[in-house]
Scaffold this motif. Structure first.
Motif, short mmCIF file in Angstrom:
data_model
loop_
_atom_site.label_atom_id
_atom_site.label_comp_id
_atom_site.label_asym_id
_atom_site.label_seq_id
_atom_site.Cartn_x
_atom_site.Cartn_y
_atom_site.Cartn_z
N TYR A 37 5.07 25.91 52.89
CA TYR A 37 5.61 25.06 51.52
C TYR A 37 5.95 23.67 51.40
O TYR A 37 6.71 23.16 52.48
CB TYR A 37 6.82 25.65 50.55
CG TYR A 37 6.77 26.85 49.86
CD1 TYR A 37 6.88 27.11 49.39
CD2 TYR A 37 7.46 28.36 51.26
CE1 TYR A 37 6.51 28.59 48.60
CE2 TYR A 37 7.85 29.66 50.26
CZ TYR A 37 7.08 29.35 49.36
OH TYR A 37 6.57 31.37 48.60
N MET A 38 5.26 23.40 50.68
CA MET A 38 5.04 21.36 50.67
C MET A 38 5.20 21.21 49.02
O MET A 38 4.93 21.67 48.22
CB MET A 38 3.80 21.58 51.04
CG MET A 38 2.78 21.59 51.00
SD MET A 38 1.46 20.85 51.54
CE MET A 38 -0.11 20.27 50.63
N TYR A 39 4.96 19.62 49.95
CA TYR A 39 5.49 19.01 47.49
C TYR A 39 3.56 18.95 47.33
O TYR A 39 3.17 18.53 48.42
CB TYR A 39 5.53 18.05 47.51
CG TYR A 39 7.02 18.41 46.76
CD1 TYR A 39 7.83 18.51 45.45
CD2 TYR A 39 8.31 18.50 47.70
CE1 TYR A 39 8.72 19.08 45.18
CE2 TYR A 39 9.59 18.76 47.19
CZ TYR A 39 9.73 19.33 46.26
OH TYR A 39 11.17 19.29 45.84
N GLU A 46 4.42 16.98 40.38
CA GLU A 46 5.02 17.59 41.45
C GLU A 46 5.50 18.52 41.15
O GLU A 46 6.50 19.08 40.64
CB GLU A 46 6.01 16.69 42.05
CG GLU A 46 5.84 16.55 43.20
CD GLU A 46 6.65 15.59 44.05
OE1 GLU A 46 8.72 15.19 43.71
OE2 GLU A 46 6.85 14.65 44.91
N VAL A 48 6.31 22.18 43.92
CA VAL A 48 6.06 22.96 45.79
C VAL A 48 4.83 23.88 44.78
O VAL A 48 5.22 24.56 44.45
CB VAL A 48 7.49 23.77 45.88
CG1 VAL A 48 7.60 25.21 46.96
CG2 VAL A 48 8.83 22.76 45.56
N HIS A 78 10.15 29.78 55.65
CA HIS A 78 11.39 29.89 56.00
C HIS A 78 11.70 31.05 56.51
O HIS A 78 12.68 32.38 57.72
CB HIS A 78 12.48 29.11 55.41
CG HIS A 78 12.25 27.07 55.98
ND1 HIS A 78 11.54 26.45 54.61
CD2 HIS A 78 12.87 26.99 56.89
CE1 HIS A 78 12.07 25.67 55.12
NE2 HIS A 78 12.00 25.65 56.85
N GLU A 80 9.80 34.05 53.82
CA GLU A 80 8.85 34.71 53.90
C GLU A 80 8.25 35.19 54.82
O GLU A 80 7.50 34.23 55.85
CB GLU A 80 8.02 34.23 52.57
CG GLU A 80 9.07 34.62 51.33
CD GLU A 80 8.18 33.46 50.23
OE1 GLU A 80 7.10 33.59 49.87
OE2 GLU A 80 8.48 32.17 49.59
N MET A 134 3.54 37.22 45.35
CA MET A 134 2.52 36.15 44.38
C MET A 134 2.38 34.79 45.40
O MET A 134 2.64 34.41 44.10
CB MET A 134 3.21 36.04 42.77
CG MET A 134 3.61 38.22 41.90
SD MET A 134 4.24 37.25 40.42
CE MET A 134 3.18 35.86 39.68
N GLN A 135 1.81 35.56 46.52
CA GLN A 135 1.63 34.37 47.35
C GLN A 135 0.49 33.28 46.61
O GLN A 135 0.17 32.06 46.97
CB GLN A 135 1.42 34.41 48.46
CG GLN A 135 3.05 34.49 49.14
CD GLN A 135 3.29 34.50 50.59
OE1 GLN A 135 2.32 34.91 51.28
NE2 GLN A 135 4.51 35.06 51.07
N LYS A 172 6.71 27.50 36.19
CA LYS A 172 7.82 27.38 37.14
C LYS A 172 7.37 28.46 38.80
O LYS A 172 5.69 28.83 38.00
CB LYS A 172 7.81 29.85 35.98
CG LYS A 172 9.23 29.89 36.27
CD LYS A 172 9.47 31.05 34.94
CE LYS A 172 10.36 30.77 34.54
NZ LYS A 172 11.14 32.24 33.56
N HIS A 175 8.85 32.54 43.04
CA HIS A 175 10.03 33.85 42.56
C HIS A 175 10.31 34.06 41.53
O HIS A 175 10.65 34.96 41.59
CB HIS A 175 11.01 32.74 44.01
CG HIS A 175 10.60 33.01 45.69
ND1 HIS A 175 9.72 31.13 45.40
CD2 HIS A 175 10.17 33.27 46.64
CE1 HIS A 175 8.91 31.23 46.86
NE2 HIS A 175 9.77 32.55 47.19
N GLU A 176 10.69 32.73 41.10
CA GLU A 176 11.26 33.51 39.45
C GLU A 176 10.30 33.86 38.26
O GLU A 176 10.51 35.19 37.90
CB GLU A 176 11.06 32.14 39.01
CG GLU A 176 12.59 31.97 38.05
CD GLU A 176 13.32 31.02 37.43
OE1 GLU A 176 13.10 29.50 37.88
OE2 GLU A 176 14.10 30.82 35.99
#
Lengths: 580, 580
Positions: A37-39, A46, A48, A78, A80, A134-135, A172, A175-176
């Motif tokens: 994951y990164m910005y 901006e 993730v 981290h 997943e 949902m990657q 959104k 994960h949510e």
């Protein structure tokens, strides 16, 4: 309020294929990738994102037909797991490299590396993407371009090529979104905030504010070098270019047009088409196309490439890129407004396009067998199970098991999934024009066991969703195969619809759409030993159970790498043998 | 604008221990737990939380000393692994059940079940929480209350008991927090939006608006049955109650007081204290206390229980609960304002409290050995590595390996982690009063190998962080052991500070704080075969590398369940043996 973008410095897209192809040759190509994951700023806001080696979208793979790709994929997330599916690659002889969690392999644990090794046997336009949770929606995707073998030629000519990877983007986090979709009552994720072209979109502003009527959005302002700066395709006048387009949207069906330029459809999903001209074309999630266009327009102007939403009432602005004639001055924006996307519910436009698609029968592409050994009807319905909203196929909503099927079938674990086959059809009296009279459905994870080397027909039957007068578009994607698209029709499929099948030159695809209240017929050879997902490529629909699993010739599958079996019952088996 | 809460119907907290204890007896206690994300409203704002069996916080476990807990933990997350650490339980003989990913076990894969089976050997107040990524911050926690063995008595008496589990809450999701903390430049997560008592807080409103001066927040409005309704402790006048308090905050150090009621400290981290009275007490993340109080105040009024932030400039309102004298009418709110938390930087108040804590030497609690076999100095510094902000111990920032240490050490994998021991001390000339002169540090995952059955001293040495005049509080938690807290001091520890050690009745704890610019000395017996984390219990600090790993007597560890070894090199080993 003017759009400030420099058209000159962004050359990375220009003619990449031209000078790279000369250094390519058939071989093993090695990649070391780290997923994290990164910005990013996909639509200038901006957010993730999932990146590969610090890039979003992931790196574009360029290869030649016959090459072997060796991708060392390290999971730097981290907590997943991760897998990557090589969309459109049939994985002949390497079904464990298909990259579908719960089906072809165990997800790669954080900190660990899995080696994807497979052959790209066929030239074409492909892409890759996450296939776990949902990657994909989170941004784990990139292009995979396979050129023809060294010394061979495409059956069409062009002077340069460009790639456009289409996706949609929500503010959104996924994960949510997953929790939303799994909640009772279900919370629908809504329409995307932005459409992205090669991972770039512009939220709440318009690149074409100066010449677009009624978008109501202010002009985008760029200072230069923004990660969300528009894609610019630099062309020379009077040339022919190939545009490769792939859609990895989570939800949106799209339409692409280039202002004033006609498009010649030449390839779909890695298979050649009988060329035909269009002004615009629809592309559904999971599909790829190559189109040719001539830069035969006024070279003192530039032109908009526009991408808009189809099939759902759009709440997302068109995405825009710039076709830049290099004879024009650097900062000149197109003077003509972007092409308007056809009305979202103009299905006759969509159907007309789909029905024009025909295979170009060259060497490797053949017409289908004229008969089938088995026909499976798959009714697509939206349902409720204990109050949870689900999608179901023949009344079964797919829930993937913890032990991947490929290993559990090969090693004969009868307790790894429902041993009863899901149904081959649905009740004859089902009224597809109304909401399900009994919306209750069941969870299931059974498998369609296909007899090896048989010809399978699938009739995808659309129906009304839970709400009256709603039937949605679903693009169905088959892993491990191309299938022939025999035909589309309205209403419920009947025996006499067979007469309309195109058995002469149906296109070979790996993804095909079903239109609202309609059916789509396809045929394929169950000739690739392995276990293969067949599912709606809309990410939330799959998450809600909209898929089935096919298995064929698993006894012929070679040694599955232990790493692909490390979880669930196969993991336990491998570990427990040490005590025997 | 008035606070509308009914004090009568919420009885679940009342005197639970009293009527449950009569049905408890020493035995194996089985639990079937499913971990999943769900919607909660921890501080009245809806948010995704981690829940167990649909509950947030997770269920409270009640057991008796000597019981064996058997928790079947099923991971119902979509893509993430999970583990649960049983904080304060020493896991004698079961180090693989400690629930620390990368240390004691492989994370449990989605869809799979791991069985935690361990003895709770000692009565006390404990809790459990996620120990993978920042899943604790996401809400994966609950209480674990161990009563004395049947027929035995606590060394103090009380008429009823209540539990308060303290936590802090952010509106930003933990996945994003993880990315923030790992970003370059690091993005600090800031102070929590809310403090939670038993998972309940009230964002942007005050329960005590009617009698609190200057909070500036409007009164909370409740219609009844809100998931974030305040905790109400229902008491009878003239009784003695035990309040068990555990802090699982991600960041905040806290202080608790009950208006007008004095508190008698009787237990800390599952060990008895020489009782002493306080008006309020500090509690750091990872600590638990039991306090007794008498309901000797005006029974026609009610009283606030208030919890506020210490040690960092607070940006988070006090959390409040209500001590409700049952003689009062149902809706009467406390007329007296909540106790004010001591000034955040009044460290003398904090130190005075910490130094009052003494062990109550009963049966199982003994004074420490008077000498040590090895002394390890651990310098706590904030550092930068290639621009990334990290925390480091003796200049090493911990990065956990993919293969859990317990398995890799037991099975002799020399390539699983740095074989060189991290340093036992730091350079003598280090100036703890200034930012590090060379902030560069290194990543590492080496292990402190402790000779079995030796006495180990650790001197935790605090220092200045990266910014001048900043030194933070760090609560250090040791897995698998209790340690004696020999003393605290200011500045850099020197040999002569040994003279101040309390060797007579130092408290046994599993968590202890280091104060800014100070040191804390502790001693423990390396007598529990296993591999044990010792780390700052502030979740973002651990995420940024603030921990070390101790290993002792690993050759004495019994058969580790295969499921705990299924990942990384041990997983590979177990699988590859099948081919030998």
């Amino acid at each position: 309020m003017a759009l400030i973008i420099s058209l000159t410095p962004i050359l990375y897209l220009c003619c990449f294929g031209l000078f790279v192809s000369s250094v390519l040759s058939a071989k093993a190509r090695h990649f070391k990738w780290e997923v994290e994951y990164m910005y990013g700023a996909p639509d200038c806001l901006e957010h993730v994102v999932m990146g590969i080696n610090g890039q979003f979208p992931g790196p574009t793979i360029k290869a030649r037909a016959g090459d072997t790709l060796v991708i060392h994929l390290t999971n730097k997330l981290h907590t997943e797991g991760v897998v990557i599916h090589w969309h459109g690659i049939r994985q002949l002889g390497t079904p464990w490299a298909d990259g579908t969690a719960s089906i072809s392999q165990c997800a790669i644990n954080p900190g660990e590396t899995f080696v994807y090794r497979f052959k790209v046997d066929k030239a074409g336009t492909y892409f890759y993407h996450g296939h776990y949770g949902m990657q994909r929606s989170a941004g784990l995707y990139g292009l995979l371009i396979v050129d023809v073998e060294e010394g061979k030629k495409e059956p069409f000519q062009y002077d340069g090529e460009f790639n456009l990877l289409l996706s949609d983007w929500w503010h959104k986090g996924v994960h949510e979104q997953e929790v939303d979709l799994s909640a009772n009552p279900m919370r629908w994720i809504g329409e995307p905030q932005s459409l992205l072209l090669n991972g770039r979109g512009q939220y709440n502003c318009s690149l074409a504010a100066h010449n677009s009527k009624g978008s109501g959005l202010p002009a985008c302002k760029f200072r230069g070098n923004e990660r969300c700066a528009p894609n610019i395709l630099h062309v020379m006048p009077n040339k022919t270019y190939r545009l490769r387009v792939a859609s990895t949207t989570a939800l949106a069906s799209l339409n692409l047009a280039i202002g004033k330029h006609k498009l010649l459809m030449v390839e779909a999903d890695g298979n050649y088409l009988e060329p035909f001209w269009v002004n615009d074309f629809d592309i559904y999630s999971g599909e790829t196309y190559s189109v040719l266009f001539h830069t035969d327009q006024q070279p003192t102007d530039n032109y908009w490439i526009s991408v808009g939403v189809r099939g759902r009432k759009p709440a997302t602005p068109q995405a825009l890129a710039i076709l830049h004639y290099q004879s024009t001055t650097a900062s000149k924006l197109p003077t003509i407004a972007p092409p308007q996307t056809p009305l979202w519910n103009d299905y006759s436009h969509s159907k007309s396009f789909s029905k024009k698609i025909r295979a170009r029968l060259l060497g490797s592409q053949n017409p289908p067998p004229i008969t089938n050994h088995r026909r499976i009807f798959l009714l697509n319905t939206q349902n409720r199970i204990d109050g949870y909203t689900k999608w179901a196929i023949n009344n079964v909503s797919l829930t993937l098991p913890p032990t991947p099927y490929l290993g559990s079938i090969k090693h004969g674990f009868s307790n790894a999934f429902d041993q009863k086959s899901p149904p081959d059809s649905f009740v004859n009296t089902y009224d597809i024009t109304r909401p399900p009279s009994n919306p209750n459905s069941t969870y299931g994870n059974g498998v369609y066991m296909l007899k090896f080397n048989t010809t399978i027909d699938v009739i995808l039957q659309n129906a009304n969703a839970l709400n009256a007068n709603v039937s949605e578009i679903h693009p169905w994607h088959l892993h491990g195969h191309d299938f022939w698209v025999l035909g589309y029709g309205e209403g419920k499929f009947t025996k006499k619809d067979e007469n309309k099948f195109n058995l002469k030159n149906p296109p070979l695809r790996n993804t095909v759409v079903i239109f609202p209240y309609g059916w789509t017929a396809l045929r394929f050879m169950a000739d690739n030993p392995g276990v293969w997902a067949f599912h709606c490529h809309i990410e939330p629909h799959l998450h809600m159970g909209m898929g089935v699993v096919f298995a064929e010739g698993v006894h012929l599958v070679g040694k599955i790498p232990d790493e692909a079996l490390s979880c669930g019952l196969t993991g336990k088996m491998l570990r427990s043998k040490t005590h025997n």
